[in-house]
Design a protein around this motif. Structure first.
Motif, mmCIF file in Angstrom:
data_model
loop_
_atom_site.group_PDB
_atom_site.id
_atom_site.type_symbol
_atom_site.label_atom_id
_atom_site.label_comp_id
_atom_site.label_asym_id
_atom_site.label_seq_id
_atom_site.Cartn_x
_atom_site.Cartn_y
_atom_site.Cartn_z
ATOM 1 N N ALA A 46 0.821 -1.215 0.000
ATOM 2 C CA ALA A 46 0.000 0.000 0.000
ATOM 3 C C ALA A 46 0.854 1.264 0.000
ATOM 4 C CB ALA A 46 -0.941 -0.002 1.199
ATOM 5 N N LYS A 47 2.081 1.174 0.495
ATOM 6 C CA LYS A 47 2.971 2.338 0.523
ATOM 7 C C LYS A 47 3.239 2.872 -0.882
ATOM 8 C CE LYS A 47 5.490 1.430 4.836
ATOM 9 N NZ LYS A 47 6.810 1.113 5.430
ATOM 10 N N PHE A 48 3.172 1.986 -1.863
ATOM 11 C CA PHE A 48 3.400 2.424 -3.245
ATOM 12 C C PHE A 48 2.347 3.431 -3.688
ATOM 13 C CE2 PHE A 48 5.932 -1.438 -3.259
ATOM 14 C CZ PHE A 48 7.018 -1.076 -4.034
ATOM 15 N N LEU A 49 1.154 3.338 -3.106
ATOM 16 C CA LEU A 49 0.070 4.239 -3.493
ATOM 17 C C LEU A 49 0.412 5.703 -3.240
ATOM 18 C CD1 LEU A 49 -3.047 2.240 -2.235
ATOM 19 C CD2 LEU A 49 -2.360 2.622 -4.612
ATOM 20 N N PHE A 50 1.186 5.965 -2.197
ATOM 21 C CA PHE A 50 1.542 7.353 -1.867
ATOM 22 C C PHE A 50 2.397 7.993 -2.968
ATOM 23 C CE2 PHE A 50 0.653 5.514 2.328
ATOM 24 C CZ PHE A 50 -0.200 6.487 2.839
ATOM 25 N N PHE A 51 3.129 7.164 -3.693
ATOM 26 C CA PHE A 51 3.959 7.655 -4.785
ATOM 27 C C PHE A 51 3.259 7.525 -6.136
ATOM 28 C CE2 PHE A 51 6.813 6.587 -1.368
ATOM 29 C CZ PHE A 51 7.789 7.563 -1.408
ATOM 30 N N VAL A 52 2.447 6.470 -6.255
ATOM 31 C CA VAL A 52 1.782 6.178 -7.527
ATOM 32 C C VAL A 52 0.594 7.096 -7.789
ATOM 33 C CG1 VAL A 52 0.329 4.458 -8.693
ATOM 34 C CG2 VAL A 52 2.535 3.784 -7.721
ATOM 35 N N ASP A 129 -1.013 -11.661 -3.498
ATOM 36 C CA ASP A 129 -2.421 -11.633 -3.100
ATOM 37 C C ASP A 129 -3.023 -10.352 -3.678
ATOM 38 O OD1 ASP A 129 -1.614 -9.544 -1.462
ATOM 39 O OD2 ASP A 129 -2.016 -10.573 0.425
ATOM 40 N N ILE A 130 -4.217 -9.996 -3.245
ATOM 41 C CA ILE A 130 -4.911 -8.850 -3.823
ATOM 42 C C ILE A 130 -4.106 -7.555 -3.709
ATOM 43 C CG2 ILE A 130 -6.192 -8.320 -1.703
ATOM 44 C CD1 ILE A 130 -7.524 -8.056 -5.299
ATOM 45 N N SER A 131 -3.328 -7.412 -2.630
ATOM 46 C CA SER A 131 -2.552 -6.185 -2.433
ATOM 47 C C SER A 131 -1.405 -6.059 -3.430
ATOM 48 C CB SER A 131 -2.004 -6.105 -0.999
ATOM 49 O OG SER A 131 -0.960 -7.032 -0.798
ATOM 50 N N THR A 132 -1.000 -7.164 -4.056
ATOM 51 C CA THR A 132 0.074 -7.135 -5.045
ATOM 52 C C THR A 132 -0.317 -6.265 -6.230
ATOM 53 O OG1 THR A 132 0.659 -9.396 -4.399
ATOM 54 C CG2 THR A 132 1.610 -8.576 -6.448
ATOM 55 N N THR A 133 -1.612 -6.117 -6.466
ATOM 56 C CA THR A 133 -2.100 -5.320 -7.599
ATOM 57 C C THR A 133 -1.587 -3.887 -7.527
ATOM 58 O OG1 THR A 133 -4.138 -6.600 -7.334
ATOM 59 C CG2 THR A 133 -4.157 -4.854 -8.978
ATOM 60 N N VAL A 134 -1.487 -3.325 -6.319
ATOM 61 C CA VAL A 134 -1.065 -1.927 -6.176
ATOM 62 C C VAL A 134 0.447 -1.803 -5.992
ATOM 63 C CG1 VAL A 134 -3.287 -1.270 -5.199
ATOM 64 C CG2 VAL A 134 -1.413 -1.877 -3.651
ATOM 65 N N ARG A 135 1.143 -2.913 -6.035
ATOM 66 C CA ARG A 135 2.605 -2.911 -5.896
ATOM 67 C C ARG A 135 3.213 -2.525 -7.259
ATOM 68 N NH1 ARG A 135 6.164 -6.313 -2.370
ATOM 69 N NH2 ARG A 135 8.175 -6.622 -3.368
ATOM 70 N N GLU A 136 3.143 -1.268 -7.560
ATOM 71 C CA GLU A 136 3.653 -0.764 -8.838
ATOM 72 C C GLU A 136 4.577 0.416 -8.573
ATOM 73 O OE1 GLU A 136 1.381 -0.266 -12.789
ATOM 74 O OE2 GLU A 136 1.338 1.750 -11.916
ATOM 75 N N HIS A 137 5.766 0.344 -9.131
ATOM 76 C CA HIS A 137 6.724 1.441 -8.978
ATOM 77 C C HIS A 137 6.188 2.669 -9.702
ATOM 78 C CE1 HIS A 137 10.487 3.711 -9.204
ATOM 79 N NE2 HIS A 137 10.967 2.890 -8.277
#
Length: 265
Positions: A46-52, A129-137
């Protein structure tokens, strides 16, 4: 459709967030994964969301600006279709064209060394899992949405087409990353046309040639046409990337953000 176009970004975020939460809770209820472990894993991703999100939001405004312009100017491949065409049939054709471009994007992210440096951050998750979806650089977010802008310039997709497609795409992307595995017979039928968790998990296998297969975003037809479709027993899938199989490094957010810039190859 005009209301949808004016609030496109809000609709996108609400739809995506709602589906994400639904599947996250479903995973929690169905599987025996410890709550603390799931929370810890989710927080990292979820931390990636702050940058994405800032990149996504800013470029999404450009997406819908360009989309609106192509609609007004009658620009793009889709505008060669007959004006009298049934809207449902028009959307199906538009969806097929856009989904093909999504397949090509995913293929490009794997086959272009510079782009893979960013995309492999997503693949480095060893507990998909479902959270991997938002794991985007955020670097990949920039590449992905910029690519979409170019595609819209070529295809000429109207805002309403993009919004409806986004709803389907969001559901498919999120569902395909869940821990929920379909029974083999059901998967064989569904995966004849659509991406399933079973087929996408193979794509997240740590080792080639499986990592470079099953590129489809919503449909599997492109993988079958271009011979990139593969099968594998779900029990044999090992998540991760063979060049980064250290679980501690893959749970270190700072390391993940800087990793593409530290890669030599």
């Amino acid at each position: 459709m005009k209301v949808l176009s004016n609030h496109a970004l809000t609709f996108q975020l609400l739809i995506y967030g709602g589906i994400l939460i639904f599947f996250w809770l479903l995973e929690l209820l169905i599987f025996s994964q410890k709550f603390k472990s799931k929370i810890s894993h989710t927080i990292i991703n979820a931390k990636f969301l702050f940058f994405v999100l800032p990149v996504q939001i800013i470029l999404s405004l450009a997406v819908f600006y360009v989309s609106s312009w192509t609609e007004t100017a009658n620009w793009g491949i889709l505008h060669f279709l007959p004006y009298t065409m049934n809207p449902f049939l028009f959307f199906i054709l538009a969806f097929l064209i856009l989904d093909l471009f999504d397949y090509l994007y995913h293929f490009m992210m794997h086959k272009t060394p510079l782009f893979w440096k960013f995309h492999q951050v997503h693949h480095s998750d060893m507990q998909v899992d479902i959270s991997t979806t938002v794991r985007e650089h955020p670097g990949e977010t920039f590449i992905r949405v910029s690519y979409l802008i170019v595609v819209i310039c070529i295809v000429g997709a109207a805002p309403w087409v993009l919004i409806l497609k986004q709803f389907i795409q969001s559901f498919s992307n999120l569902a395909s990353h869940t821990r929920i595995i379909l029974p083999k017979k059901v998967n064989d039928i569904v995966s004849s046309f659509f991406v399933t968790p079973n087929t996408h998990h193979i794509h997240h296998h740590y080792e080639l040639p499986y990592t470079d297969s099953n590129f489809g975003d919503v449909l599997t037809i492109w993988d079958r046409i271009f011979s990139t479709f593969s099968k594998m027993e779900s029990s044999e899938v090992v998540f991760g990337v063979n060049t980064h199989m250290n679980s501690e490094e893959n749970m270190d957010f700072k390391n993940l953000i800087y990793r593409p810039f530290n890669e030599k190859n």
